[in-house]
Design an enzyme around this catalytic site. Structure first.
Site, PDB file in Angstrom:
ATOM      1  N   CYS A 271       0.826  -1.204   0.000  1.00 42.91           N
ATOM      2  CA  CYS A 271       0.000   0.000   0.000  1.00 42.91           C
ATOM      3  C   CYS A 271       0.863   1.257   0.000  1.00 42.91           C
ATOM      4  O   CYS A 271       1.435   1.624   1.030  1.00 42.91           O
ATOM      5  CB  CYS A 271      -0.890  -0.025   1.251  1.00 42.91           C
ATOM      6  SG  CYS A 271      -1.814   1.482   1.481  1.00 42.91           S
TER       7      CYS A 271
ATOM      8  N   CYS B  80      -0.278   4.128   2.302  1.00 43.97           N
ATOM      9  CA  CYS B  80       0.021   3.948   3.732  1.00 43.97           C
ATOM     10  C   CYS B  80       1.515   4.172   3.998  1.00 43.97           C
ATOM     11  O   CYS B  80       1.889   4.851   4.942  1.00 43.97           O
ATOM     12  CB  CYS B  80      -0.320   2.533   4.196  1.00 43.97           C
ATOM     13  SG  CYS B  80      -1.795   1.844   3.488  1.00 43.97           S
ATOM     14  N   ASP B  81       2.367   3.573   3.164  1.00 43.94           N
ATOM     15  CA  ASP B  81       3.798   3.526   3.482  1.00 43.94           C
ATOM     16  C   ASP B  81       4.682   4.400   2.592  1.00 43.94           C
ATOM     17  O   ASP B  81       5.856   4.601   2.903  1.00 43.94           O
ATOM     18  CB  ASP B  81       4.294   2.071   3.390  1.00 43.94           C
ATOM     19  CG  ASP B  81       3.525   1.172   4.348  1.00 43.94           C
ATOM     20  OD1 ASP B  81       3.190   1.650   5.451  1.00 43.94           O
ATOM     21  OD2 ASP B  81       3.248   0.016   4.005  1.00 43.94           O
TER      22      ASP B  81
END
Ligand code: NAP
Length: 309
Positions: free
Chosen positions: A130, A133-134
């Site tokens: 993701c 997200c990261d």
């Protein structure tokens, strides 16, 4: 006994909930962690009518507040299994059993793993599924994206705005993603395509601070191996359905088979969204599924009432 239990609170499940309230069905949505779904991980949604560009998270917030305003009941609990006792469905969860006349499965799907050495060891230490997200952890760094579908290309584009360099590794010489995404990726000056190739291993530091340092890439035409230095590996090779909790007919990959009213092989049990065997895994399709299945459930319950009075 509830009229309807919806398992899963992504776009398909929430749409089903909104429709259920409007039909006057006594309904609850059971969700494992948080009402959200995979779409919350999308950086930008550009193919949902009425919203030319909206972040997945913002769109999900809109679904949630719509559902809350209309009075959809939700409970955070993990569903462990679903038992079909004909006119009664029993949903076992980690906080007890719930009973209903009908069930809609809206459990979605999770990213598939590459299953190469190093992948598991470095999850959240450089290996990710993701970018939204990261991605921010890789500012001005080098990252590798694996896959050739919409998810891989969309997230390679997102990462190209954060990282210094993005390698896109795909096992064929043609991408599967839609043309508009491909065109943008080919234009990005810091995305380099490594086609006809696969990752054999993810290697990194395992002592002290665990982090990815390089990968071993195999050229699938020549068979040659090369090491590529990278700080992160983002994997997008498709999705795996969350359908283990229910014993109904599924396809070879585990996606639930339904009829055209989205009823599964068991009467009164329906499946919607990404967990369903469908040719289109998209937000619009999930939303349509939620609406259609609840309409079918309403008819099923009407019939049920007639039969029991
Ligand atoms: P996908 O479309 O199934 O693409 C998976 C990609 O991974 C394919 O390019 C496939 O290669 C490759 N792959 C599969 N197994 C592999 C393996 N073991 N090793 C290396 N590569 C492998 O999956 P997705 O991109 O995650 O998308 C899932 C669904 O969500 C799709 O329906 C997609 O259209 C949808 N989606 C839509 C949007 C959007 O509309 N904006 C954004 C994201 C996702 P091959 O091509 O060789 O098979």
């Amino acid at each position: 006994m509830y009229d309807l239990i919806i398992v899963g609170g992504g776009p398909a499940g929430l749409t089903a909930g909104i429709y259920a309230v409007r039909f006057g069905l006594n309904t609850i949505i059971l969700e494992k962690s948080e009402i959200s779904g995979q779409i919350a991980l999308a950086d930008m949604v550009e193919n949902y009518p009425g919203f030319p560009a909206i972040s997945g998270l913002e769109l999900m917030e809109k679904y949630k507040s719509h559902a809350q305003e209309i009075g959809v009941e939700t409970k955070i609990t993990e569903v462990l299994s679903i038992r079909d006792e004909g006119k009664k469905k029993i949903v076992s969860t980690d906080s007890g059993e719930f009973e209903s006349k009908a069930v809609i499965i809206a459990t979605g799907a999770n990213p598939k793993h590459l299953n190469v050495p190093g992948e598991k060891e470095f999850i959240s230490k450089g290996v990710s599924y993701c970018a939204i997200c990261d991605g921010p952890f890789f500012k001005n760094k080098t990252v590798v994206v694996v896959g050739g579908g919409n998810s891989a290309i969309a997230d390679a584009l997102l990462l190209s705005k954060i990282a210094k360099k993005v390698y896109l590794i795909h096992r064929r010489d043609k991408l599967r993603a839609v043309k508009i995404l491909q065109d943008r990726a080919f234009k990005a000056t810091n995305i380099e395509f490594i086609l006809n190739a696969c990752i054999l291993e993810i290697i990194g530091n395992t002592e002290g601070i665990r982090r990815v340092e390089k990968i071993v890439v195999k050229d699938l035409k020549s068979g040659e191996l090369q090491e590529l230095a990278t700080d992160g590996v983002f994997i997008y090779i498709g999705i795996h359905p969350n359908t283990e909790i229910i014993d109904v007919e599924k396809n070879e990959e585990g996606f639930i088979r339904t009829d055209r009213f989205l009823e599964t092989s068991k009467k009164g049990i329906y499946a919607v969204g990404d967990c369903r065997d469908t040719p289109l895994w998209q937000l619009v399709a999930a939303v349509r599924d939620g609406a259609l299945a609840t309409t079918a459930v309403n008819d099923y319950i009407e019939k049920f009432k007639k039969e029991t009075t």
